[in-house]
Design a protein around this motif. Sequence first.
Motif, mmCIF file in Angstrom:
data_model
loop_
_atom_site.group_PDB
_atom_site.id
_atom_site.type_symbol
_atom_site.label_atom_id
_atom_site.label_comp_id
_atom_site.label_asym_id
_atom_site.label_seq_id
_atom_site.Cartn_x
_atom_site.Cartn_y
_atom_site.Cartn_z
ATOM 1 N N GLN A 170 -4.706 1.212 -2.078
ATOM 2 C CA GLN A 170 -4.919 0.384 -0.822
ATOM 3 C C GLN A 170 -4.617 1.132 0.314
ATOM 4 O O GLN A 170 -5.101 0.862 1.248
ATOM 5 C CB GLN A 170 -3.836 -0.803 -1.277
ATOM 6 N N SER A 175 -11.206 0.879 -3.056
ATOM 7 C CA SER A 175 -11.328 -0.444 -3.142
ATOM 8 C C SER A 175 -11.800 -0.815 -4.604
ATOM 9 O O SER A 175 -11.381 -1.811 -5.344
ATOM 10 C CB SER A 175 -11.750 -1.272 -2.204
ATOM 11 N N ASN A 195 0.589 -1.176 0.089
ATOM 12 C CA ASN A 195 0.081 0.016 0.111
ATOM 13 C C ASN A 195 0.743 1.233 0.142
ATOM 14 O O ASN A 195 0.457 2.487 0.168
ATOM 15 C CB ASN A 195 -0.665 -0.061 1.265
ATOM 16 N N GLU A 219 -15.124 3.208 0.217
ATOM 17 C CA GLU A 219 -15.265 2.138 -0.834
ATOM 18 C C GLU A 219 -14.733 2.305 -2.102
ATOM 19 O O GLU A 219 -14.434 1.416 -3.028
ATOM 20 C CB GLU A 219 -17.138 2.039 -1.149
ATOM 21 N N LYS A 266 -9.698 0.034 -7.301
ATOM 22 C CA LYS A 266 -8.464 -0.952 -7.516
ATOM 23 C C LYS A 266 -8.959 -2.074 -8.278
ATOM 24 O O LYS A 266 -8.378 -2.651 -9.143
ATOM 25 C CB LYS A 266 -8.062 -1.222 -6.203
ATOM 26 N N LYS A 267 -10.019 -2.512 -7.925
ATOM 27 C CA LYS A 267 -10.826 -3.553 -8.437
ATOM 28 C C LYS A 267 -10.838 -3.602 -9.864
ATOM 29 O O LYS A 267 -10.549 -4.449 -10.855
ATOM 30 C CB LYS A 267 -11.875 -4.218 -7.713
ATOM 31 N N THR A 301 -7.551 2.853 1.213
ATOM 32 C CA THR A 301 -8.609 1.846 1.758
ATOM 33 C C THR A 301 -8.223 1.489 3.399
ATOM 34 O O THR A 301 -9.014 1.140 4.341
ATOM 35 C CB THR A 301 -8.668 0.397 0.998
#
Length: 518
Positions: free
Chosen positions: A349, A361, A82, A358, A364-365, A352
């Motif tokens: 990260q 994350s 991170n 939210e 990133k996804k 997060t």
Amino acid sequence: MKSDYSRSLYKEYELVLSEKEKLEAEHRALRVEYQLMQKEVLRLKEKETELLEKTARMENENIELTRENLRLKALLNTDGTNSGLPTSRTPLNKRKVIPNTREKTGRHIGGQKGHPKRKLEAFAEEEITENEIHVPECCPYCGSHEIEETGKSITKDELDYEIVVVKKRHHYPECTCSKCGRNFRREIPSHLKEENQYGPNVQVLALALMNVGNVSINKTRKMIYGFSEEDIDPSEGYIAKLEKKAAKLLEPFLDGLKKRCLQLGTVYWDDTVIAVNTRRACLRFYGDEKTALYKAHLHKDKEGIDQDGILQSLAKETVVMHDHNKVNYNEDYGFTNVECNVHLLRDLQKTTDNLGHEWSSELKKLLVETNAARNKAIEEGKEEFTDEYVKKFFEEYDRIMLLALDENRKDYNRYYGKDEQTLILRIAAYKENYLAWVTNFDLPFSNNLSERALRGVKSKMKIAGQFQSEESAGWYAAIKSYTETCMRNGINEIDALSRLCRGKPYTIAEIYAQQNDE
């Protein structure tokens, strides 16, 4: 004389007066008590106000301590996943986390069941350089020495090497010419100018240990001394001069390597901190999969970058991959910038972990899944995503960024709110630079190539500590440019150093000849 009636009235009057005085006295007492009660009420109200203020202060202090606790926990949880924190700086009491983007398969570590065994094959007969016959001294069953061979034999091969110290004396006999009568001898080469000197193989070993193995100069001397069974003991001064001499021989090569960098379609570049005589300095990398050019400087600034002569000389159509180095967006430079998404994933990260929002994350996804889909598409021979896929990607991206602004405003954290806001604004401002890979499969997703190129010097710093001068750091950069470029083009680094120590390093044309033929 008073009548009975008068006396009765008088007595009644006296009783009334007595009762009045009693009531007045009681009234006065009650007034005093009332005044005391009022004062007590005021005191209690002041006490209540004081207690409320103290409670509020304690609640605020508790909130501050809670936030500070969260901040310190976040610092403890900061690692290579991170942030840009290198694995080498992981605290001793914490497990090292090495970033790895590969997906877990669920299989056991190591060789899988049924995989072909990799082993050394037996030598061909013509490869054998030495034979050793092991005949038993006696019978292991009865101890008798009366034994003889049956003609059958089992063979086992062994691959090894040994260092043989060679003490060679070169003879240059004087000759005379029968025609002109003059005496002469063959010209003595420059590498034999001293009465005795170390040969090229000793030089190769020293340079390999220093620049490929990243060994410190004093340990390099000790290792050569040990390898040669205490026969060869070069001084540290000699090894330092050897570095300087090698770097000097590479000047034409470095000029050619720089020209090649200027011709690349995509240039990766990054820098890392090094120590030069107890001062912070930097080592920069420029190149791609086949090219590696290193430059050492005392300062990480535009002036030092311009001295390298790379960025300001790149063509407009050249793409430069970097880790959000703002100097790249200077008006003096005309190339196209693309940003490293792996660094962005670490920043997301971290957000997060610290805030639990939210949006970070989700973004990133989205980036990870889209990059995986792109890699799969490339494997299948596709050159780009469909228009529909790209449209859906950017719609999802825009939704997430609106969510980011909303979460930052509604749940603003005094410690991380500003950092989160800065990250959001940076992603928005450099959207095209971060996401160019989505619409163009030729552009890279990350700057990992540069990071890997600079890992060696971090090992050098851990082992050797520092460079003695900016000049010595420059020698390392020159030799590293040569060996790394050779290695990336299939040339063994020791072979490359052997050519260098014999005064004939590989040229740019020789290194890239095979690639050009292809």
